[in-house]
Design an enzyme around this catalytic site. Structure first.
Site, PDB file in Angstrom:
ATOM      1  N   ARG A 309     -12.743  19.442 173.317  1.00  0.00           N
ATOM      2  CA  ARG A 309     -12.918  18.686 172.393  1.00  0.00           C
ATOM      3  C   ARG A 309     -13.512  20.019 171.664  1.00  0.00           C
ATOM      4  O   ARG A 309     -14.366  19.797 170.819  1.00  0.00           O
ATOM      5  CB  ARG A 309     -13.618  18.648 172.902  1.00  0.00           C
ATOM      6  CG  ARG A 309     -12.953  16.894 173.691  1.00  0.00           C
ATOM      7  CD  ARG A 309     -13.733  16.014 174.588  1.00  0.00           C
ATOM      8  NE  ARG A 309     -12.738  15.308 175.147  1.00  0.00           N
ATOM      9  CZ  ARG A 309     -13.035  15.104 176.564  1.00  0.00           C
ATOM     10  NH1 ARG A 309     -13.575  16.093 177.396  1.00  0.00           N
ATOM     11  NH2 ARG A 309     -11.939  14.729 177.104  1.00  0.00           N
ATOM     12  N   LYS A 331     -11.151  23.850 157.291  1.00  0.00           N
ATOM     13  CA  LYS A 331     -10.104  23.012 157.802  1.00  0.00           C
ATOM     14  C   LYS A 331      -8.853  24.009 158.604  1.00  0.00           C
ATOM     15  O   LYS A 331      -8.950  25.106 158.465  1.00  0.00           O
ATOM     16  CB  LYS A 331      -9.110  23.141 156.663  1.00  0.00           C
ATOM     17  CG  LYS A 331      -9.223  21.652 155.720  1.00  0.00           C
ATOM     18  CD  LYS A 331      -8.793  21.962 154.160  1.00  0.00           C
ATOM     19  CE  LYS A 331      -9.328  20.567 153.494  1.00  0.00           C
ATOM     20  NZ  LYS A 331      -7.976  20.567 152.275  1.00  0.00           N
ATOM     21  N   GLU A 373      -5.758  31.688 144.092  1.00  0.00           N
ATOM     22  CA  GLU A 373      -6.593  31.042 144.606  1.00  0.00           C
ATOM     23  C   GLU A 373      -7.820  31.451 144.119  1.00  0.00           C
ATOM     24  O   GLU A 373      -8.702  30.001 143.728  1.00  0.00           O
ATOM     25  CB  GLU A 373      -6.990  31.245 146.304  1.00  0.00           C
ATOM     26  CG  GLU A 373      -5.170  29.913 147.363  1.00  0.00           C
ATOM     27  CD  GLU A 373      -5.130  28.639 147.142  1.00  0.00           C
ATOM     28  OE1 GLU A 373      -6.254  28.034 146.622  1.00  0.00           O
ATOM     29  OE2 GLU A 373      -4.324  28.450 147.782  1.00  0.00           O
ATOM     30  N   LYS A 415     -16.844  27.255 146.534  1.00  0.00           N
ATOM     31  CA  LYS A 415     -16.073  26.845 147.977  1.00  0.00           C
ATOM     32  C   LYS A 415     -17.022  26.210 148.472  1.00  0.00           C
ATOM     33  O   LYS A 415     -17.314  25.026 149.246  1.00  0.00           O
ATOM     34  CB  LYS A 415     -15.478  27.251 148.850  1.00  0.00           C
ATOM     35  CG  LYS A 415     -14.685  26.742 149.411  1.00  0.00           C
ATOM     36  CD  LYS A 415     -12.973  27.041 150.137  1.00  0.00           C
ATOM     37  CE  LYS A 415     -13.029  26.126 151.221  1.00  0.00           C
ATOM     38  NZ  LYS A 415     -11.451  26.041 151.497  1.00  0.00           N
ATOM     39  N   GLU A 425     -14.108  15.845 152.400  1.00  0.00           N
ATOM     40  CA  GLU A 425     -12.900  15.622 151.918  1.00  0.00           C
ATOM     41  C   GLU A 425     -12.597  14.051 151.644  1.00  0.00           C
ATOM     42  O   GLU A 425     -11.794  13.389 151.791  1.00  0.00           O
ATOM     43  CB  GLU A 425     -11.131  16.058 152.323  1.00  0.00           C
ATOM     44  CG  GLU A 425     -11.081  16.649 151.424  1.00  0.00           C
ATOM     45  CD  GLU A 425      -9.086  17.164 151.448  1.00  0.00           C
ATOM     46  OE1 GLU A 425      -8.511  16.795 150.682  1.00  0.00           O
ATOM     47  OE2 GLU A 425      -9.557  18.178 151.882  1.00  0.00           O
ATOM     48  N   ARG A 429     -14.312  17.193 147.696  1.00  0.00           N
ATOM     49  CA  ARG A 429     -13.740  18.324 148.059  1.00  0.00           C
ATOM     50  C   ARG A 429     -12.686  18.885 147.587  1.00  0.00           C
ATOM     51  O   ARG A 429     -11.912  19.747 147.434  1.00  0.00           O
ATOM     52  CB  ARG A 429     -14.145  18.648 149.325  1.00  0.00           C
ATOM     53  CG  ARG A 429     -13.247  19.650 150.509  1.00  0.00           C
ATOM     54  CD  ARG A 429     -14.129  19.889 151.821  1.00  0.00           C
ATOM     55  NE  ARG A 429     -13.216  20.434 152.050  1.00  0.00           N
ATOM     56  CZ  ARG A 429     -13.218  20.857 153.918  1.00  0.00           C
ATOM     57  NH1 ARG A 429     -14.523  20.862 154.269  1.00  0.00           N
ATOM     58  NH2 ARG A 429     -12.482  22.444 153.977  1.00  0.00           N
ATOM     59  N   ASN A 433      -7.890  20.989 146.057  1.00  0.00           N
ATOM     60  CA  ASN A 433      -6.560  21.231 146.280  1.00  0.00           C
ATOM     61  C   ASN A 433      -5.440  21.471 144.855  1.00  0.00           C
ATOM     62  O   ASN A 433      -4.711  21.280 145.075  1.00  0.00           O
ATOM     63  CB  ASN A 433      -5.920  20.093 147.090  1.00  0.00           C
ATOM     64  CG  ASN A 433      -6.720  20.059 148.788  1.00  0.00           C
ATOM     65  OD1 ASN A 433      -6.546  20.681 148.887  1.00  0.00           O
ATOM     66  ND2 ASN A 433      -7.113  19.244 148.846  1.00  0.00           N
ATOM     67  N   HIS A 436      -2.330  21.920 144.114  1.00  0.00           N
ATOM     68  CA  HIS A 436      -1.949  22.036 146.136  1.00  0.00           C
ATOM     69  C   HIS A 436      -0.304  21.306 146.461  1.00  0.00           C
ATOM     70  O   HIS A 436       0.368  21.380 147.177  1.00  0.00           O
ATOM     71  CB  HIS A 436      -2.888  21.809 146.974  1.00  0.00           C
ATOM     72  CG  HIS A 436      -3.240  23.332 147.135  1.00  0.00           C
ATOM     73  ND1 HIS A 436      -3.804  24.301 146.488  1.00  0.00           N
ATOM     74  CD2 HIS A 436      -3.245  24.661 148.163  1.00  0.00           C
ATOM     75  CE1 HIS A 436      -4.718  25.178 146.204  1.00  0.00           C
ATOM     76  NE2 HIS A 436      -4.420  25.451 147.658  1.00  0.00           N
ATOM     77  N   HIS A 440       2.474  23.162 147.342  1.00  0.00           N
ATOM     78  CA  HIS A 440       2.539  22.387 149.634  1.00  0.00           C
ATOM     79  C   HIS A 440       4.461  21.542 149.252  1.00  0.00           C
ATOM     80  O   HIS A 440       5.591  22.095 150.248  1.00  0.00           O
ATOM     81  CB  HIS A 440       2.130  20.819 149.885  1.00  0.00           C
ATOM     82  CG  HIS A 440       0.326  22.414 150.694  1.00  0.00           C
ATOM     83  ND1 HIS A 440      -0.134  21.966 151.040  1.00  0.00           N
ATOM     84  CD2 HIS A 440       0.128  23.370 150.601  1.00  0.00           C
ATOM     85  CE1 HIS A 440      -1.351  22.125 150.846  1.00  0.00           C
ATOM     86  NE2 HIS A 440      -0.652  23.357 150.961  1.00  0.00           N
ATOM     87  N   HIS A 457       2.429  31.341 150.246  1.00  0.00           N
ATOM     88  CA  HIS A 457       1.145  30.418 149.458  1.00  0.00           C
ATOM     89  C   HIS A 457       0.103  30.522 148.271  1.00  0.00           C
ATOM     90  O   HIS A 457       0.742  29.128 147.156  1.00  0.00           O
ATOM     91  CB  HIS A 457       0.752  29.406 150.631  1.00  0.00           C
ATOM     92  CG  HIS A 457      -0.772  28.831 150.641  1.00  0.00           C
ATOM     93  ND1 HIS A 457      -0.506  27.641 150.508  1.00  0.00           N
ATOM     94  CD2 HIS A 457      -1.575  28.779 149.699  1.00  0.00           C
ATOM     95  CE1 HIS A 457      -1.286  26.816 150.159  1.00  0.00           C
ATOM     96  NE2 HIS A 457      -2.241  27.595 149.639  1.00  0.00           N
TER      97      HIS A 457
END
Length: 560
Positions: A309, A331, A373, A415, A425, A429, A433, A436, A440, A457
């Protein structure tokens, strides 16, 4: 007295000293590595024999081990005075504390290791090993226990030679040496990031893997699993492995090497990492060290989030893209055939250690992808940063260390600030993206082919940012001139700015509906009101999205 040997002046550098147990391949690897590097190879036992005028076995037989060790220390001192040589030492050279201190002070040190079964096999034909009389297996086990910590004490890089063919060992050794000689020593720059789990540091600077303390201090328990892919293993794993063993001899360390590529960021590979933690006997205070780019960081981070966990993960990014984006913020995820990053967790790292020396090994395409980025932060937060990037574009593309370090730190600061305010997010936040949602969708439609047969990417994000800027202008939210300027900067950085041929806008829109940034209210786009002013926008008409993508695909045809 023998005179110091000197390598070709073009290769003048600290000596490279190979240490390790008998049968690890020090002489063979050393000779091959010296030829590759254009350096002089020296075998320390041969130097001892030259000093004594007798074979090593005869010195042991007539005068005993103490006499041999005295000659060995003398020969070592003379050899270490030579620039740029590759020196293969005897297995017992580390027994003397003075030798260890001299080696550590004067040389880059490569520890070639081998397990006992491999040693026995390699030494079958060798009968002139005075210290291996009797039960060889028992003697070798005893030597491993006694000498292993001493090798670790002096080593800057470590390679387990039984796991690789000899040519690959030489490749890994050359990669490790390149990192060791990449510089460093300047005080790393540090940021502190607040997160729900605990505050964590981001450290950036050259030489952090070799120096090692940043990673070692972040490992708090008794077990550490270093995860990387095969490509990074050849370049950087040996250095991190050695520094962690040198500084944390109390930690049981295991290595897990994955195949490279975005298409390997799967549940099956995640399961392999979890199985490696089980084999290690990892407890609740264990640490996963993610060494590599965003794929490894995401996958290893998700394994850390899942094991018992949640255990610590230390992110050690080796690509510009990972340094400025995926390693910061927590993330973690794996991909599914239906979409990218659909299974994952928010799991902030215990530390981020960005050794900018690793950027020197990046192919130009990977460096450019990382710069996409970096551009993103200027696009959504700071128009002045876009000006700086435009002014420094040539230096950044040329690998200028100081400019790249500044770009990394400024990006991490942007960031870190937004992540501290919105760790999960739920709000701003999502500005990170920018580009993105489109990017994506392109990656998913290309089957995450990456460099093999598609966009990596950062390249997909570059296209996505242009599309987001064009969509903003089409909706009357931003001036078209700012979109033109962004496109020109990305093009100058060598990044794609159009949807690749063969991708249908309707298919891309369908992919967007499965993206994790979509929610019950529908698609959520990150657009802008102009450079440096990102905004989160809902209820964007499908027709507007399709029109922007159709214009981009039409431009591809016109360019052709």
């Amino acid at each position: 007295m023998s005179m110091p040997l000197h390598a070709n002046a073009a290769h003048a550098a600290r000596p490279l000293v190979l240490v390790g147990p008998t049968g690890a391949g020090k002489s063979t690897v050393g000779a091959m590595l010296a030829r590759r590097l254009g350096r002089v190879f020296v075998d320390l036992d041969a130097r001892v024999e030259a000093l004594a005028g007798r074979r090593v076995a005869d010195i042991f037989a007539a005068d005993g081990e103490a006499a041999f060790r005295a000659l060995e220390s003398r020969a070592l001192g003379e050899a270490l005075a030579s620039e740029g040589i590759v020196l293969a030492t005897g297995a017992g050279v580390v027994l003397d504390g003075g030798n260890r201190a001299a080696i550590r002070a004067a040389a880059n040190v490569l520890h070639l290791d081998a397990n006992v079964p491999a040693q026995l096999e390699r030494l079958q034909a060798s009968s002139d090993r005075p210290l291996l009389a009797g039960d060889r297996e028992a003697v070798l086990h005893a030597m491993a226990i006694a000498r292993g910590p001493l090798y670790a004490e002096v080593a800057d890089a470590r390679i387990e030679t039984t796991a690789h063919p000899i040519d690959e060992v030489v490749d890994i050794a050359a990669g490790a040496l390149a990192l060791l000689e990449a510089g460093g020593g300047a005080r790393p720059q540090r940021l502190r990031v607040e997160s729900p789990r605990a505050p964590y540091p981001i450290l950036a600077g050259a030489g952090l893997l070799r120096e090692g303390s940043a990673v070692a201090e972040a490992v708090r328990g008794r077990h550490a699993l270093i995860v990387c892919d095969r490509h990074v293993a050849r370049l950087h794993l040996a250095v991190l492995d050695a520094s962690l063993r040198r500084l944390r001899p109390d930690v049981r360390i295991a290595l897990h090497v994955l195949p490279p590529g975005e298409h390997e960021k799967t549940l099956d590979r995640w399961r392999e990492v979890v199985d490696a933690l089980a084999a290690l006997g990892a407890t609740r205070d264990a640490t996963v060290v993610a060494l590599g780019g965003g794929v490894v960081g995401d996958l290893a981070g998700f394994a850390a989030a899942s094991w018992m966990r949640g255990i610590d993960v230390v992110q050690v990014p080796t690509t510009l893209l990972a340094m400025v984006d995926s390693s910061v913020g927590g993330k973690t995820a794996v991909d599914l055939p239906a979409g990218k990053n659909l299974v994952g967790a928010f799991h902030p790292p215990a530390a981020v250690v960005a050794d900018t020396g690793t950027l020197r090994t990046l192919p130009p395409r990977e460096l450019r992808a990382g710069l996409a980025e970096v551009v993103k932060y200027g696009a959504v937060f700071d128009a002045g940063f876009l000006d700086w990037l435009d002014a420094q574009a040539d230096a950044l593309l040329g690998g200028d260390d100081a400019r790249l370090a500044e770009a990394v730190l400024r990006s991490c600061r942007y960031k870190a600030e937004v992540v501290a305010r919105d760790p999960f997010e739920h709000g701003e936040r999502a500005l990170l993206n920018f580009g993105h949602t489109f990017g994506h969708a392109i990656e998913a439609e290309q089957g995450y082919a990456g460099a093999a047969d598609g966009l990596v990417h950062g390249e997909a994000v570059a296209v996505g940012m242009v599309l987001a800027a064009r969509l903003s202008a089409a909706l009357g939210r931003a001036p078209s001139a700012d979109a033109d300027r962004l496109e020109a900067l990305l093009d100058r950085l060598g990044l794609p700015v159009r949807i690749p041929a063969g991708l249908a806008p309707e298919r891309l829109l369908a992919r967007m509906r499965l993206d994790k940034k979509a929610d019950a209210a529908g698609l959520r786009f990150v657009l802008w009101e102009g450079a440096g002013r990102g905004r989160i926008v809902r209820d964007v008409p499908d027709d507007a999205v399709l029109d922007v993508m159709r214009a981009s695909t039409a431009s591809v045809g016109a360019d052709a």
